[in-house]
Design an enzyme around this catalytic site. Structure first.
Site, PDB file in Angstrom:
ATOM      1  N   ASN A  12       0.869  -1.183   0.000  1.00 50.39           N
ATOM      2  CA  ASN A  12       0.000   0.000   0.000  1.00 50.39           C
ATOM      3  C   ASN A  12       0.903   1.229   0.000  1.00 50.39           C
ATOM      4  O   ASN A  12       1.518   1.546   1.015  1.00 50.39           O
ATOM      5  CB  ASN A  12      -0.877  -0.049   1.267  1.00 50.39           C
ATOM      6  CG  ASN A  12      -1.710   1.211   1.426  1.00 50.39           C
ATOM      7  OD1 ASN A  12      -1.771   2.045   0.526  1.00 50.39           O
ATOM      8  ND2 ASN A  12      -2.358   1.340   2.576  1.00 50.39           N
ATOM      9  N   LYS A  14       0.026   4.213  -0.193  1.00 50.66           N
ATOM     10  CA  LYS A  14      -0.618   5.378   0.447  1.00 50.66           C
ATOM     11  C   LYS A  14      -0.408   6.609  -0.439  1.00 50.66           C
ATOM     12  O   LYS A  14      -0.412   6.484  -1.654  1.00 50.66           O
ATOM     13  CB  LYS A  14      -0.090   5.557   1.876  1.00 50.66           C
ATOM     14  CG  LYS A  14      -0.165   4.261   2.675  1.00 50.66           C
ATOM     15  CD  LYS A  14       0.069   4.447   4.143  1.00 50.66           C
ATOM     16  CE  LYS A  14      -0.024   3.092   4.842  1.00 50.66           C
ATOM     17  NZ  LYS A  14      -0.004   3.173   6.291  1.00 50.66           N
ATOM     18  N   HIS A  98      -9.418   1.061   5.178  1.00 49.05           N
ATOM     19  CA  HIS A  98      -8.124   1.244   5.848  1.00 49.05           C
ATOM     20  C   HIS A  98      -8.316   2.177   7.041  1.00 49.05           C
ATOM     21  O   HIS A  98      -9.126   3.101   6.991  1.00 49.05           O
ATOM     22  CB  HIS A  98      -7.104   1.836   4.862  1.00 49.05           C
ATOM     23  CG  HIS A  98      -5.706   1.787   5.395  1.00 49.05           C
ATOM     24  ND1 HIS A  98      -5.232   2.720   6.301  1.00 49.05           N
ATOM     25  CD2 HIS A  98      -4.689   0.915   5.184  1.00 49.05           C
ATOM     26  CE1 HIS A  98      -3.977   2.409   6.601  1.00 49.05           C
ATOM     27  NE2 HIS A  98      -3.630   1.324   5.941  1.00 49.05           N
ATOM     28  N   GLU A 100      -6.677   4.561   8.054  1.00 51.76           N
ATOM     29  CA  GLU A 100      -6.474   5.986   7.745  1.00 51.76           C
ATOM     30  C   GLU A 100      -7.725   6.574   7.096  1.00 51.76           C
ATOM     31  O   GLU A 100      -8.032   7.751   7.278  1.00 51.76           O
ATOM     32  CB  GLU A 100      -5.220   6.146   6.862  1.00 51.76           C
ATOM     33  CG  GLU A 100      -3.954   5.939   7.691  1.00 51.76           C
ATOM     34  CD  GLU A 100      -2.777   5.341   6.946  1.00 51.76           C
ATOM     35  OE1 GLU A 100      -2.746   5.381   5.707  1.00 51.76           O
ATOM     36  OE2 GLU A 100      -1.861   4.820   7.626  1.00 51.76           O
ATOM     37  N   GLU A 168      -4.943  -4.844  10.726  1.00 53.23           N
ATOM     38  CA  GLU A 168      -3.929  -3.810  10.902  1.00 53.23           C
ATOM     39  C   GLU A 168      -4.203  -3.050  12.199  1.00 53.23           C
ATOM     40  O   GLU A 168      -5.038  -2.145  12.221  1.00 53.23           O
ATOM     41  CB  GLU A 168      -3.968  -2.816   9.728  1.00 53.23           C
ATOM     42  CG  GLU A 168      -3.708  -3.446   8.375  1.00 53.23           C
ATOM     43  CD  GLU A 168      -3.143  -2.430   7.384  1.00 53.23           C
ATOM     44  OE1 GLU A 168      -2.106  -2.746   6.787  1.00 53.23           O
ATOM     45  OE2 GLU A 168      -3.719  -1.335   7.230  1.00 53.23           O
ATOM     46  N   GLY A 174       3.061   2.254  10.733  1.00 52.15           N
ATOM     47  CA  GLY A 174       4.062   3.309  10.573  1.00 52.15           C
ATOM     48  C   GLY A 174       4.822   3.647  11.846  1.00 52.15           C
ATOM     49  O   GLY A 174       5.514   4.655  11.916  1.00 52.15           O
ATOM     50  N   SER A 213       3.858  -2.178  10.219  1.00 54.58           N
ATOM     51  CA  SER A 213       5.308  -2.261  10.434  1.00 54.58           C
ATOM     52  C   SER A 213       5.907  -3.606  10.036  1.00 54.58           C
ATOM     53  O   SER A 213       6.817  -4.112  10.697  1.00 54.58           O
ATOM     54  CB  SER A 213       5.656  -1.921  11.892  1.00 54.58           C
ATOM     55  OG  SER A 213       5.288  -0.579  12.182  1.00 54.58           O
TER      56      SER A 213
HETATM   57  P1  13P Z   1       3.362   0.355   7.515  1.00 58.38           P
HETATM   58  O1  13P Z   1       3.818  -0.953   6.905  1.00 58.38           O
HETATM   59  O2  13P Z   1       4.074   1.546   6.967  1.00 58.38           O
HETATM   60  O3  13P Z   1       3.328   0.274   9.011  1.00 58.38           O
HETATM   61  O4  13P Z   1       1.825   0.555   7.048  1.00 58.38           O
HETATM   62  C1  13P Z   1       0.929  -0.481   7.210  1.00 58.38           C
HETATM   63  C2  13P Z   1      -0.309  -0.144   6.477  1.00 58.38           C
HETATM   64  O5  13P Z   1      -1.070   0.718   6.879  1.00 58.38           O
HETATM   65  C3  13P Z   1      -0.579  -0.866   5.222  1.00 58.38           C
HETATM   66  O6  13P Z   1      -1.879  -0.634   4.780  1.00 58.38           O
END
Ligand code: 13P
Length: 250
Positions: A12, A14, A98, A100, A168, A174, A213
């Site tokens: 992803n 983002k 997601h 976010e 997640e 992150g 992560s």
């Molecule tokens: P990270 O791997 O950067 O922690 O992000 C995970 C994520 O949100 C994937 O959708």
């Protein structure tokens, strides 16, 4: 993971990536052509790159996905993208719900479920995300939260359709923090039980991805956990070498 579950490792991106970043996608596809992966692989770039990436990776094993879609097919929704538009641009998957999107755009389970239905109508395979916040985990509410997200975000039309769920934990995204392997297993086993009961055979074989992560150095142990059927990777999917390190860990 039961043998009927075909694993998926999806990146992803983002809100990262410009045209120049397509070289990473090409390097990934090239490496996987030379040495095939033991898993399905997908990249979900920002919407602006989907068509170009799909074009450049045509014929490769790397599937392309969107990161969100609207639940309507068309209309006066400035800035939004319909599922069919993603498919038209070359996507075959879409990440939905997601954390976010849930946190910054206020998406509810019901909205996520409507988007899942739209994705299915457009022939896209949804990757539906669930996960608890740190406060919820610390309050001992993780499994309650996951259960209500699964019940609310995975609509009945998923029966008979291919899909994936991504667990997640918000606090692991992150941050460099990851749950213990036992915590990951506890949630994945719970999700498998829930989706099998809710959606029958398609729930029994849907891969349940872990996200938060995931890096080349922790992917091996995470991917071995019972009911972990792949990974949804953020930061470490931006560079082909890192993402390959995760893919090769399976
Ligand atoms: P990270 O791997 O950067 O922690 O992000 C995970 C994520 O949100 C994937 O959708």
């Amino acid at each position: 993971m039961t043998t009927a579950v075909r694993p998926l490792i999806a990146g992803n991106w983002k809100m990262n990536g410009l045209a120049a970043s397509l070289s990473e996608a090409k390097a990934l596809a090239q490496a996987l052509a030379e040495q095939p992966a033991a898993t399905d692989v997908a990249l979900c770039p920002p919407a602006t790159l989907i068509a170009q990436m799909a074009w450049q990776l045509k014929g490769s094993v790397v599937a392309i996905g969107g990161q969100d879609c609207h639940d309507k097919q068309s209309g006066a929704f400035t800035g939004d993208i319909a599922a069919q538009m993603l498919a038209d641009a070359g996507a075959s998957l879409v990440i939905l719900g997601h954390s976010e999107r849930r946190a910054y755009h206020g998406e509810t389970d019901a909205q996520v479920a409507a988007k899942v239905e739209a994705a299915l109508r457009a022939g896209l395979k949804p990757i539906i995300c669930v996960g608890e916040t740190l406060a919820e985990r610390e309050a001992g509410r993780t499994l309650v939260v996951i259960e209500s997200q699964v019940k609310g975000s995975l609509p009945a039309p998923l029966q008979g359709a291919p899909f994936a769920v991504a667990y997640e934990p918000c606090w692991a995204i992150g941050t460099g923090l990851t749950p213990t392997l036992a915590q990951i297993e506890e949630v994945h086993v719970a999700i498998r039980r829930l989706i099998s009961a809710q959606l029958g055979e398609s729930g029994a074989v849907a891969p349940i991805l872990y996200g938060g992560s995931v890096k080349p150095d922790n992917a091996g142990e995470i991917l071995k956990v019972s009911e972990v059927g792949g990974a949804l990777v953020g930061g470490a999917s931006l560079k082909a070498a890192d993402f390959l390190g995760i893919i090769r860990a399976l």
